[in-house]
Design a protein around this motif. Structure first.
Motif, short mmCIF file in Angstrom:
data_model
loop_
_atom_site.label_atom_id
_atom_site.label_comp_id
_atom_site.label_asym_id
_atom_site.label_seq_id
_atom_site.Cartn_x
_atom_site.Cartn_y
_atom_site.Cartn_z
N LEU A 64 -8.67 3.71 0.02
CA LEU A 64 -7.60 4.46 -0.63
C LEU A 64 -7.69 4.35 -2.15
N GLU A 65 -8.06 3.15 -2.62
CA GLU A 65 -8.23 2.98 -4.06
C GLU A 65 -9.39 3.82 -4.56
N LYS A 66 -10.47 3.84 -3.78
CA LYS A 66 -11.62 4.68 -4.17
C LYS A 66 -11.23 6.15 -4.16
N ASN A 67 -10.48 6.58 -3.13
CA ASN A 67 -10.05 7.98 -3.07
C ASN A 67 -9.11 8.33 -4.22
N ARG A 68 -8.28 7.36 -4.60
CA ARG A 68 -7.38 7.64 -5.73
C ARG A 68 -8.18 7.82 -7.02
N ARG A 69 -9.17 6.94 -7.22
CA ARG A 69 -9.99 7.10 -8.42
C ARG A 69 -10.77 8.41 -8.36
N GLU A 123 -10.60 11.54 -10.89
CA GLU A 123 -11.80 12.10 -11.49
C GLU A 123 -11.90 13.60 -11.21
N TRP A 124 -11.50 13.98 -9.97
CA TRP A 124 -11.50 15.40 -9.62
C TRP A 124 -10.59 16.18 -10.57
N MET A 168 0.83 -1.21 0.00
CA MET A 168 0.00 0.00 0.00
C MET A 168 0.86 1.25 0.00
N ALA A 169 1.99 1.22 0.75
CA ALA A 169 2.88 2.37 0.78
C ALA A 169 3.49 2.64 -0.59
N GLU A 170 3.65 1.57 -1.40
CA GLU A 170 4.21 1.72 -2.74
C GLU A 170 3.15 2.05 -3.77
N GLY A 171 1.88 2.19 -3.33
CA GLY A 171 0.81 2.60 -4.24
C GLY A 171 -0.03 1.47 -4.78
N ASP A 172 0.24 0.24 -4.36
CA ASP A 172 -0.57 -0.90 -4.80
C ASP A 172 -1.66 -1.15 -3.77
N PHE A 173 -2.88 -0.75 -4.09
CA PHE A 173 -3.99 -0.89 -3.13
C PHE A 173 -4.80 -2.16 -3.34
#
Length: 493
Positions: A279-284, A288-289, A248-253
């Motif tokens: 976190l994956e939802k927030n990244r998406r 989108e933002w 997760m720290a490396e960006g793989d959620f």
């Protein structure tokens, strides 16, 4: 990471094993302290028990003849008494009853033997001394009273003994005197088997000690195996959790953690998986933002650039009409930037709300009065209805909802506004045009129709965030031909 979990394994292993060893040591200490306590009180217990049995035997005999006394002495002597030295005061005779520890075992046949020995020796010793006093009653029977000498000295008294050569100083454990009408009749020196010589207790102690000696290594082996299994399982679970956190720290959620054996670690694993999904939802949502902000800000910038380019090419003249068009696009851009800044400020709001008890009808009227079509609003509020809100935030939230209703609702229908229980409801005729999977209170989550009609896409998200700051919530739903937006501002108190 393996090194860390390896350290954890050894910490847990030695901690659990150390606890097991500590428990075993405590049990051993308790066992040996109990044995020492039993050993300390063993002789006194046997002596008191013998004295009570002797008194009961004398009472049963009903007389104090020599035969009755000797019969009671013999009956009271059990296997814990190795022997009795009997001294008669009438003729000074000395008798031995039973066995002595050096020559006989507990349980052997006991008998009375007169002692004829020239090797008598004397010594002084502090021992329990019991005096059984017999008093003749008017009916010829005897009543018995027990007195313990030396009670001020731990229940012991100093006695000078003169005994045969085969009796050692340590053999005599207690002395009993029998008086008749105030005159001494007989004395008994009790030779008592210690705990380790007395057959039944010796068997019990040997069994306990032998069992303990076998159980100690067995318990330690079982504890070591259990510690190893528990430590290995804990280390593996922690290794899975650390691996998931590192990904997760490396960006793989996209992490999955298998079900753990312990409840606590299993709950931690489930929480990490839930966190990764969020976190994956927030990244998406963030992506989108960014796309939505780029689109919404690019539209007026493109219009401005096209007008300027047309002026440069001589298509348009830099007259008042062209300047008005430029100003309109600049205003649109400014409004959208302001909406973004205001929404971000709500997300990071750190101040205290200035909540007041205000008239609901007045608050709503002040908001609707800003619009150019006051005849389209129907305010359905009781005169005494109150709202406990921060008015500056409340007015902004209601303003956004009303603008949304005016823009997308039926222009021929009136907009009804209700207030009750610190909740404001806005009802307008219209149709929600968005998928059920879309949360319209998320930024730029407008329906398909509104996506092409302009606007910042932040109106309802701003209203929703303001209700959240009040401890409430916002919702929107379709009820027949009407769209109902509900703004709850939390508890009124």
């Amino acid at each position: 990471m393996r090194r860390r979990t390896g350290r954890l394994f050894f910490r847990v292993f030695f901690t659990v094993l150390g606890i097991a060893v500590l428990i075993v040591l405590c049990e051993l200490a308790f066992l040996f302290s109990s044995i020492m306590k039993m050993e300390k009180g063993w002789v006194d217990f046997i002596a008191r028990d013998y004295v009570q049995s002797l008194i009961a035997g004398l009472e049963n005999e009903g007389s104090l003849t020599d035969d009755a006394v000797y019969e009671a002495i013999a009956d009271a002597s059990d296997d814990s008494i190795s022997g009795l030295l009997i001294n008669t005061f009438a003729d000074g005779s000395h008798y031995m009853y039973g066995n002595i520890p050096e020559s006989s075992d507990a349980g052997s046949e006991k008998f009375f033997t007169e002692i004829i020995d020239t090797g008598w020796h004397s010594f002084s010793k502090s021992n329990p001394v019991y005096v059984i006093s017999a008093e003749r009653q008017d009916d010829g029977s005897f009543s018995y009273m027990l007195t313990v000498l030396g009670t001020g000295n731990g229940g012991r008294a100093s006695v000078t003994y003169r005994v045969p050569s085969f009796v050692d100083e340590n053999d005599i454990a207690a002395t009993v005197f029998i008086d008749r009408n105030g005159e001494p009749v007989i004395s008994l020196d009790l030779l008592i088997f210690d705990m380790y010589s007395f057959g039944p207790t010796s068997f019990v102690l040997d069994t306990i000690l032998l069992t303990t000696l076998w159980l100690i290594p067995l318990s330690l082996i079982i504890a070591a195996i259990a510690s190893f299994v528990f430590s290995r399982r804990t280390a593996n679970s922690v290794d899975d959790i650390l691996s998931a956190l590192r990904r997760m720290a490396e960006g793989d959620f996209d992490v999955r953690i298998k079900k753990q054996k312990t409840y606590e670690l299993n709950e931690i694993g489930k929480s990490i998986v839930e966190l990764s999904l969020r976190l994956e939802k927030n990244r998406r949502s963030r992506d989108e933002w960014i796309r939505s902000i780029a689109h919404d800000l690019n539209t007026p910038l493109t219009s401005i650039n096209m007008i300027i380019q047309a002026i440069q090419d001589g298509v348009y003249k830099a007259d008042s009409s062209t300047i008005a068009s430029l100003k309109k696009e600049v205003d649109t851009l400014t409004d959208r930037v302001s909406s973004v800044k205001y929404y971000v400020s709500l997300l990071n709001y750190e101040g205290d709300l200035n909540r007041e008890m205000l008239s609901a009808s007045q608050c709503i009227s002040c908001v609707t009065a800003h619009f150019q079509c006051p005849e389209r609003f129907v305010i359905e509020v009781q005169d005494d209805e109150k709202l406990c809100v921060d008015y500056s935030l409340f007015s902004h939230a209601l303003d956004e909802v009303v603008k949304n209703a005016l823009e997308y609702g039926d222009r021929e229908e009136k907009i009804r506004i209700k207030a009750e229980d610190n909740t404001v409801t806005v009802i307008s005729r219209g149709l929600l045009e968005y998928s059920d999977s879309i949360n319209i209170f998320e930024p730029w989550a407008r329906g398909d129709k509104s996506r092409h009609d302009g606007g910042s896409g932040l109106g309802l998200p701003i209203a929703g965030q303001i209700t959240a700051l009040h401890g409430g919530s916002a919702s929107i739903r379709q009820e027949g031909d009407y769209v109902v937006v509900t703004l709850s501002f939390g508890p009124s108190a």
